[in-house]
Design an enzyme around this catalytic site. Structure first.
Site, mmCIF file in Angstrom:
data_model
loop_
_atom_site.group_PDB
_atom_site.id
_atom_site.type_symbol
_atom_site.label_atom_id
_atom_site.label_comp_id
_atom_site.label_asym_id
_atom_site.label_seq_id
_atom_site.Cartn_x
_atom_site.Cartn_y
_atom_site.Cartn_z
ATOM 1 N N GLU A 21 -7.826 21.293 -64.514
ATOM 2 C CA GLU A 21 -8.026 20.625 -63.229
ATOM 3 C C GLU A 21 -6.738 20.793 -62.441
ATOM 4 O O GLU A 21 -5.669 20.388 -62.888
ATOM 5 C CB GLU A 21 -8.370 19.144 -63.422
ATOM 6 C CG GLU A 21 -9.750 18.916 -64.016
ATOM 7 C CD GLU A 21 -10.885 19.516 -63.204
ATOM 8 O OE1 GLU A 21 -10.723 19.688 -61.968
ATOM 9 O OE2 GLU A 21 -11.935 19.820 -63.783
ATOM 10 N N LYS A 40 1.305 16.001 -74.420
ATOM 11 C CA LYS A 40 2.572 16.250 -73.733
ATOM 12 C C LYS A 40 2.490 15.597 -72.356
ATOM 13 O O LYS A 40 1.880 16.120 -71.439
ATOM 14 C CB LYS A 40 2.843 17.740 -73.565
ATOM 15 C CG LYS A 40 4.180 18.020 -72.865
ATOM 16 C CD LYS A 40 4.069 19.179 -71.906
ATOM 17 C CE LYS A 40 5.188 19.241 -70.904
ATOM 18 N NZ LYS A 40 5.366 18.054 -70.054
ATOM 19 N N VAL A 92 0.661 26.959 -62.913
ATOM 20 C CA VAL A 92 0.819 26.644 -64.327
ATOM 21 C C VAL A 92 -0.538 26.616 -65.016
ATOM 22 O O VAL A 92 -0.704 27.118 -66.142
ATOM 23 C CB VAL A 92 1.556 25.307 -64.507
ATOM 24 C CG1 VAL A 92 1.628 24.929 -65.979
ATOM 25 C CG2 VAL A 92 2.959 25.385 -63.913
ATOM 26 N N GLY A 93 -1.533 26.043 -64.371
ATOM 27 C CA GLY A 93 -2.860 25.963 -64.962
ATOM 28 C C GLY A 93 -3.439 27.323 -65.293
ATOM 29 O O GLY A 93 -4.046 27.517 -66.360
ATOM 30 N N GLU A 124 -1.364 23.597 -50.639
ATOM 31 C CA GLU A 124 -1.284 22.200 -51.058
ATOM 32 C C GLU A 124 0.154 21.708 -50.914
ATOM 33 O O GLU A 124 1.088 22.310 -51.443
ATOM 34 C CB GLU A 124 -1.735 22.055 -52.509
ATOM 35 C CG GLU A 124 -1.780 20.607 -52.972
ATOM 36 C CD GLU A 124 -2.239 20.455 -54.412
ATOM 37 O OE1 GLU A 124 -2.972 19.504 -54.690
ATOM 38 O OE2 GLU A 124 -1.858 21.294 -55.254
ATOM 39 N N CYS A 179 -4.286 14.824 -56.304
ATOM 40 C CA CYS A 179 -4.997 16.096 -56.154
ATOM 41 C C CYS A 179 -6.183 15.956 -55.220
ATOM 42 O O CYS A 179 -6.631 16.930 -54.613
ATOM 43 C CB CYS A 179 -5.434 16.637 -57.516
ATOM 44 S SG CYS A 179 -6.485 15.515 -58.445
ATOM 45 N N GLY A 218 -2.650 19.806 -63.415
ATOM 46 C CA GLY A 218 -1.377 20.136 -62.797
ATOM 47 C C GLY A 218 -1.556 21.205 -61.743
ATOM 48 O O GLY A 218 -2.642 21.360 -61.158
ATOM 49 N N SER A 219 -0.509 21.962 -61.501
ATOM 50 C CA SER A 219 -0.513 22.950 -60.425
ATOM 51 C C SER A 219 -1.372 24.160 -60.788
ATOM 52 O O SER A 219 -1.612 24.461 -61.962
ATOM 53 C CB SER A 219 0.914 23.415 -60.132
ATOM 54 O OG SER A 219 1.405 24.222 -61.192
ATOM 55 N N ASN A 220 -1.788 24.881 -59.759
ATOM 56 C CA ASN A 220 -2.610 26.075 -59.979
ATOM 57 C C ASN A 220 -1.860 27.151 -60.747
ATOM 58 O O ASN A 220 -2.417 27.782 -61.652
ATOM 59 C CB ASN A 220 -3.087 26.635 -58.635
ATOM 60 C CG ASN A 220 -4.262 25.855 -58.086
ATOM 61 O OD1 ASN A 220 -4.178 24.639 -57.928
ATOM 62 N ND2 ASN A 220 -5.353 26.537 -57.801
#
Length: 493
Positions: A260, A185, A242-243, A395, A294, A238-240
């Site tokens: 990551e 995706k 969502v991760g 961030e 990142c 991706g973002s924290n």
């Protein structure tokens, strides 16, 4: 599909999903626009707004293909990766232009990233002929005991928009060479670029179903990958926020996962540093790709003895940077990748001013009226930043540098570690003792001395500490740890 992708700088194209070896329109029939952030009225492409039915079809295709794929020799799988690498490299100009039009990165950076993607494919193609286990002495003198590696099955790949070639390839290439099938995706914002990548895999001759691509909303397709019982492992960048959700969902159903995520990366400038070198690296590490990395430098921690001199040099250098359309060869800094990203960056800049930091330069729209229709922001440098300020903690993912003063190297390292993140960090010094202290005491997965924070070599392990990662590592030989399981064999006559 492959004939109508991004052939000119103004053409609008249509992108399909790639499932089971063929291009397929989304089951919903819906498409969303991929917009040019330098000219927000320009539609680069119409890309699928897929539904769970599309994902289910892709997972079924991957599951059907994975058994024959894992039986193919490592050399056989590697040969196909080599073919894909050649196709990607030969199309670096076309893919680079599509990337620049979709997310704003300068053309030079975009082409360089594409060539890097080809290098990653070649590195992992070679993995097909490298050792995968060890012989272990047995207590039984008549037995042979050894380890080997076995693929996980179907790997779900969720990749971001900021490195739309390098990141998905450094996930897919090891997954494939170690015998897994893939359902990818990509970010919808860079789906035209993704379609061009997938065309290279298609033309390289990968068997139907081994590599699949489903484009759609993260809450539908991304979450669907995390939840799908037919996907055995999930790799995410991706973002924290969502991760963490992806990791929790995968953990709940027993799937392997790799995350990551973000960074708040510091550069430390010691009193004995080469200040010109440190300035160059701070600007490059923090502002290239419009700060949308990142590993980008965000906090600039300078020991007080050289603080004022460094600040003057930094501001003077930032003044030289040209903001503009990434397709313009004179542009150093392109736009933010989207309206959402522009609004996020400018909100943080306002927050910095409100909390008492001094904005030395930048932070607004460029004066050039030709840029009025894009998501441009001039690179910002803040002075008088304290550790508790929002711009020192969160961030931003944009062209914003926060200057922080430290008494000495010891305090500078303490300030560098005072964050929930731990992705990358760098130090500028001429003293080997300073360098060794920094390497030993800094809480980051990537530490660099006299080099910018943003710099990941494909043959070396990459990953963060603390909130930046699930503590796994990507790239290099380390990738085998995630994409395979160890199997111990005991053989007795």
């Amino acid at each position: 599909m492959t004939e109508n992708l991004a052939k000119t700088e103004t053409e609008t194209v249509t992108v399909d999903n790639y499932i089971g070896g063929s291009w397929r329109a989304p089951a919903s029939g819906r498409r969303i626009p991929s917009l040019n952030p330098a000219r927000k009225g320009e539609v680069v492409g119409w890309v699928p707004d897929s539904e769970p039915a599309d994902l289910n079809e892709a997972v079924a295709a991957a599951d059907a293909a994975r058994h024959a794929w894992r039986k193919l020799s490592g050399a056989g799988r590697g040969a196909l990766l080599y073919k894909a690498a050649d196709l990607l490299e030969n199309r670096a100009e076309e893919i680079g232009r599509a990337m620049t039009r979709e997310m704003g990165k300068t053309l030079g950076e975009a082409k360089g990233e594409t060539i890097r993607g080809a290098a990653i494919l070649r590195y992992y193609a070679g993995e097909g002929m490298r050792p995968v286990g060890d012989v272990i002495p047995s207590t039984d003198a008549d037995a042979l005991m050894f380890t080997t590696r076995t693929p996980l099955g179907v790997v779900g790949v969720i990749s971001p928009w900021n490195f739309p070639v390098a990141i998905p390839i450094w996930k897919m290439a090891p997954a494939l060479i170690y015998g897994n099938a893939v359902v990818w995706k990509p970010a919808a914002e860079t789906a035209v670029t993704a379609g061009l990548i997938m065309a290279c895999f298609h033309e390289a001759g990968f068997p139907a179903g081994v590599v699949n691509m489903v484009i759609g909303d993260g809450a539908v397709i991304g979450q669907g990958i995390a939840e799908h019982p037919g996907i055995h492992a999930v790799t995410f960048t991706g973002s924290n926020a969502v991760g963490k959700r992806v990791g929790q969902i995968a953990l709940a159903r027993g799937a392997k996962y790799q995350l990551e995520m973000g960074g708040k990366n510091p550069v430390i400038v010691a009193e004995d540093a080469d200040l010109d070198l440190a300035v160059e690296a701070t600007v490059s590490g923090g502002l290239r790709s419009t700060g949308q990395k990142c590993t980008a430098t965000s906090r600039v921690i300078v020991v007080q003895g050289v603080y004022e001199t460094f600040k003057e040099k930094l501001v003077a250098k930032v003044k030289e940077l040209r903001v503009g359309d990434g397709l313009d060869g004179e542009t150093w800094l392109g736009p933010c990748a989207s309206e959402k990203q522009y609004e996020t960056v400018t909100r943080y800049i306002r927050k910095g001013v409100e909390e008492g930091a001094e904005l030395l330069i930048g932070g607004g729209r460029p004066d050039d009226p030709a840029l009025a229709d894009g998501f441009f922001v001039t690179p910002a440098v803040f002075d008088r930043v304290t550790p508790e300020m929002t711009i020192a903690k969160e961030e931003i993912f944009g062209p914003v540098l926060a200057l922080i003063r430290a008494r000495d190297l010891e305090e500078a390292i303490a300030l560098a570690n005072d964050t929930e993140y731990g992705l990358s960090a760098s130090l500028y010094t001429r003293d080997i003792g300073n360098a060794l202290t920094f390497i030993r005491e800094t809480d980051a997965g990537l530490v660099r001395v006299n080099a910018e924070t943003a710099g990941v070599e494909l043959q070396a392990p990459f990953g963060g500490m603390k909130g930046s990662s699930s503590h796994s590592r990507e790239q290099g030989r380390a990738a085998i740890e995630f994409y395979t399981a160890v199997k111990t064999a005991f053989v007795k006559p």
